[in-house]
Design a protein around this motif. Structure first.
Motif, PDB file in Angstrom:
ATOM      1  N   ALA A   5       1.367  -9.957  -2.239  1.00  0.00           N
ATOM      2  CA  ALA A   5       1.748 -10.488  -0.935  1.00  0.00           C
ATOM      3  C   ALA A   5       3.112 -11.165  -1.002  1.00  0.00           C
ATOM      4  N   GLU A   6       3.439 -11.789  -2.128  1.00  0.00           N
ATOM      5  CA  GLU A   6       4.732 -12.446  -2.279  1.00  0.00           C
ATOM      6  C   GLU A   6       5.879 -11.438  -2.222  1.00  0.00           C
ATOM      7  N   GLN A   7       5.700 -10.267  -2.831  1.00  0.00           N
ATOM      8  CA  GLN A   7       6.725  -9.234  -2.774  1.00  0.00           C
ATOM      9  C   GLN A   7       6.908  -8.712  -1.345  1.00  0.00           C
ATOM     10  N   TYR A   8       5.813  -8.590  -0.625  1.00  0.00           N
ATOM     11  CA  TYR A   8       5.882  -8.165   0.769  1.00  0.00           C
ATOM     12  C   TYR A   8       6.641  -9.200   1.606  1.00  0.00           C
ATOM     13  N   GLU A   9       6.332 -10.466   1.406  1.00  0.00           N
ATOM     14  CA  GLU A   9       6.992 -11.534   2.168  1.00  0.00           C
ATOM     15  C   GLU A   9       8.492 -11.587   1.866  1.00  0.00           C
ATOM     16  N   ASP A  10       8.880 -11.325   0.616  1.00  0.00           N
ATOM     17  CA  ASP A  10      10.300 -11.291   0.269  1.00  0.00           C
ATOM     18  C   ASP A  10      11.014 -10.156   1.002  1.00  0.00           C
ATOM     19  N   CYS A  11      10.369  -8.998   1.088  1.00  0.00           N
ATOM     20  CA  CYS A  11      10.967  -7.866   1.799  1.00  0.00           C
ATOM     21  C   CYS A  11      11.140  -8.184   3.282  1.00  0.00           C
ATOM     22  N   ILE A  12      10.132  -8.816   3.876  1.00  0.00           N
ATOM     23  CA  ILE A  12      10.229  -9.186   5.284  1.00  0.00           C
ATOM     24  C   ILE A  12      11.346 -10.208   5.481  1.00  0.00           C
ATOM     25  N   MET A  13      11.453 -11.150   4.569  1.00  0.00           N
ATOM     26  CA  MET A  13      12.470 -12.198   4.697  1.00  0.00           C
ATOM     27  C   MET A  13      13.878 -11.638   4.544  1.00  0.00           C
ATOM     28  N   ASN A  14      14.040 -10.585   3.759  1.00  0.00           N
ATOM     29  CA  ASN A  14      15.352  -9.981   3.554  1.00  0.00           C
ATOM     30  C   ASN A  14      15.699  -8.949   4.621  1.00  0.00           C
ATOM     31  N   ALA A  15      14.716  -8.541   5.417  1.00  0.00           N
ATOM     32  CA  ALA A  15      14.959  -7.557   6.467  1.00  0.00           C
ATOM     33  C   ALA A  15      15.640  -8.222   7.661  1.00  0.00           C
ATOM     34  N   LYS A  16      16.240  -7.382   8.514  1.00  0.00           N
ATOM     35  CA  LYS A  16      16.930  -7.867   9.704  1.00  0.00           C
ATOM     36  C   LYS A  16      16.373  -7.185  10.945  1.00  0.00           C
TER      37      LYS A  16
ATOM     38  N   THR B  50       1.939   0.119  -0.309  1.00  0.00           N
ATOM     39  CA  THR B  50       2.378   0.183  -1.713  1.00  0.00           C
ATOM     40  C   THR B  50       3.890   0.171  -1.886  1.00  0.00           C
ATOM     41  N   LYS B  51       4.618   0.463  -0.813  1.00  0.00           N
ATOM     42  CA  LYS B  51       6.073   0.561  -0.984  1.00  0.00           C
ATOM     43  C   LYS B  51       6.778   0.375   0.366  1.00  0.00           C
ATOM     44  N   ILE B  52       7.916  -0.320   0.336  1.00  0.00           N
ATOM     45  CA  ILE B  52       8.828  -0.407   1.474  1.00  0.00           C
ATOM     46  C   ILE B  52      10.169   0.129   1.006  1.00  0.00           C
ATOM     47  N   ASP B  53      10.570   1.236   1.608  1.00  0.00           N
ATOM     48  CA  ASP B  53      11.736   2.000   1.132  1.00  0.00           C
ATOM     49  C   ASP B  53      11.474   2.393  -0.323  1.00  0.00           C
ATOM     50  N   SER B  54      12.334   2.007  -1.246  1.00  0.00           N
ATOM     51  CA  SER B  54      12.140   2.393  -2.647  1.00  0.00           C
ATOM     52  C   SER B  54      11.529   1.280  -3.479  1.00  0.00           C
ATOM     53  N   LYS B  55      11.253   0.120  -2.852  1.00  0.00           N
ATOM     54  CA  LYS B  55      10.731  -1.016  -3.609  1.00  0.00           C
ATOM     55  C   LYS B  55       9.206  -0.993  -3.617  1.00  0.00           C
ATOM     56  N   GLU B  56       8.647  -1.088  -4.818  1.00  0.00           N
ATOM     57  CA  GLU B  56       7.197  -1.103  -4.966  1.00  0.00           C
ATOM     58  C   GLU B  56       6.647  -2.473  -4.570  1.00  0.00           C
TER      59      GLU B  56
END
Length: 466
Positions: free
Chosen positions: A422-433, A412-418
């Motif tokens: 699946a698209e929101q999850y993929e964006d978080c993975i793409m922005n991670a390092k 449901t959440k990665i850090d503070s982002k809800e």
């Protein structure tokens, strides 16, 4: 020593002594009777000062202006001008020497490669007084079909200027320890021109065992290439080719491909396959989209697959373009279904544009190790699941497994982002390092059948080659 008094001083003394005495003269009167004004102290001082002025009246002072020395003035003026010119020359030299340093500190050049192709939504406004067109049905002759076919191939030939043939050269030994050269071939698409180099996207399998990589351009000019980055999940690799290896004629003809920003391809849409769909470089085939709804679930991403009726081999590679010459899909035969292995299969370019941009800047995508799907409102209601993304699979030895995330959890959440899709999850993975630490919040069903929030510390990695 006896004091000697002069005659004049004696007379003066006697005069003062006898000041009150009667002096008999022709008129015979007393001096006491003569009324003289008494002399004041100020008058006596003024009389003394006046006497002194009379004694030194011969000393006269006149202030005379110093004449201007024009020669000296010219010398000083010339010296000032010379110093000013010298200061300007020194300042200009120092500024020219230090300018690159200050430019680097204050105006850092942004060398980030930006690749277009991300999905965009265009809003078309109706034009006022738009012309009215009257259509008329007209039967086509066989020659007309050939004219259309020629136009399609003309689009393909122009797009082939953005295509390169990739050749991976390696070494191996036989059973008798004799060394021999291995070779693998494929096709790459030029997706960016940085000014000093071309960036080419191809399949990793073409260069996986190669110690040397060569690319051949549309005009048969050949250059060496090096691996910039790769994504083990999709099998995509990014190559870098320095332009200084190429002739001016090649750089004038070659151009980076234009990537389409729209992913909507309906059935029946005409597409052109360029590259080597049947294994031969710089081939051109035409056909139609047969399906674009099939979705492949991979680690940390889901991709929609474009299926066509264009014949292809298992080793086929290249790209699909539309009638504008824009790349709409990257050909990846490994994503085809069992029934469609003999036809061209591609991934929508708009879905991987961020991935290509990251790889163009020398970064491999971050890796968490989850296969996921969106928990829609309908799925949540029918299966009594909380909203979020459902974890279908956790890859062995992945950062997610090491953190304690399990199959069946709802992220449901990665850090503070809800995270709700699946698209929101993929964006978080793409922005991670790689190496980044984050907190992942999941809902897990407890023994009482209720979902509880759990938080896990995860460290992102990169998916390594198997």
């Amino acid at each position: 020593m006896k004091e000697v008094k002069s005659e004049s001083s004696i007379k003066t003394f006697q005069l003062h002594k006898n000041y009150r005495k009667r002096i008999i003269s022709a008129g015979e009167f007393e001096i006491s009777d003569l009324k003289l004004p008494k002399e004041t102290g100020a008058e006596r001082c003024f009389a003394v000062d006046k006497k002194k002025q009379e004694e030194y009246h011969f000393v006269k002072e006149h202030i005379k202006k110093i004449p201007i020395d024009r020669k000296k003035l010219r010398t000083r003026l010339f010296g000032t001008i010379l110093l000013a010119v010298l200061f300007g020359v020194v300042a200009a030299a120092v500024f020219a020497a230090l300018r690159p340093v200050f430019d680097n500190l204050l105006y850092r050049k942004d060398n980030t490669v930006v690749i277009s192709g991300e999905d965009e939504i265009s809003e078309e406004t109706p034009e006022e007084n738009a012309p009215v067109y009257i259509t008329e049905t007209q039967l086509m002759e066989p020659e007309d079909y050939q004219v259309l076919q020629n136009k399609l191939y003309a689009i393909g030939r122009e797009a082939n200027k953005s295509v390169v043939a990739v050749r991976g050269i390696g070494e191996a030994t036989d059973w008798f320890d004799n060394a021999y050269e291995t070779e693998s071939q494929g096709t790459g698409i030029i997706v960016a021109d940085t000014g000093d180099e071309y960036l080419v996207v191809t399949e990793k399998k073409v260069i996986s065992d190669a110690s040397q990589v060569e690319v051949t351009f549309y005009n048969n000019d050949t250059a060496s290439a090096v691996l910039q980055a790769y994504d083990e999940n999709t099998g995509i690799a990014m190559l870098c080719v320095e332009k200084r290896q190429l002739s001016a004629d090649t750089t004038d003809q070659v151009a980076a491909a234009t990537l389409s920003s729209f992913s909507a391809l309906s059935q029946g849409t005409i597409v052109i396959a360029i590259g080597s769909p049947l294994g031969e470089p710089f081939s051109i085939l035409t056909g139609n989209v047969t399906s674009s709804s099939y979705e492949v679930s991979t680690v940390d991403a889901n991709y929609k697959v474009i299926s066509t009726d264009i014949n292809a081999s298992d080793a086929g590679s290249g790209a699909l373009i539309n009638l504008k010459g824009e790349v709409v899909g990257l050909m990846l035969q490994s994503y085809s279904t069992r029934e469609a292995q003999s036809t061209v299969t591609a991934i929508s370019i708009s879905q991987i544009s961020k991935l290509l941009e990251k790889m163009s800047n020398g970064e491999s995508p971050a890796y968490l190790g989850l296969e996921i799907c969106t928990v829609t409102a309908e799925i949540a209601k029918s299966n009594e699941l909380p909203k979020g993304i459902y974890i279908k699979q956790v890859s062995p030895d992945s950062p997610a497994m090491q953190a304690g995330i399990q199959v069946g959890d709802v992220l449901t959440k990665i850090d503070s982002k809800e995270i709700l899709t699946a698209e929101q999850y993929e964006d978080c993975i793409m922005n991670a390092k790689d190496g980044q630490q984050s907190t992942v919040t999941v809902k897990r069903m407890g023994a009482d059948g209720k979902y509880q929030d759990l938080r896990f510390k995860v460290v992102f990695g990169t998916l390594q080659e198997n």
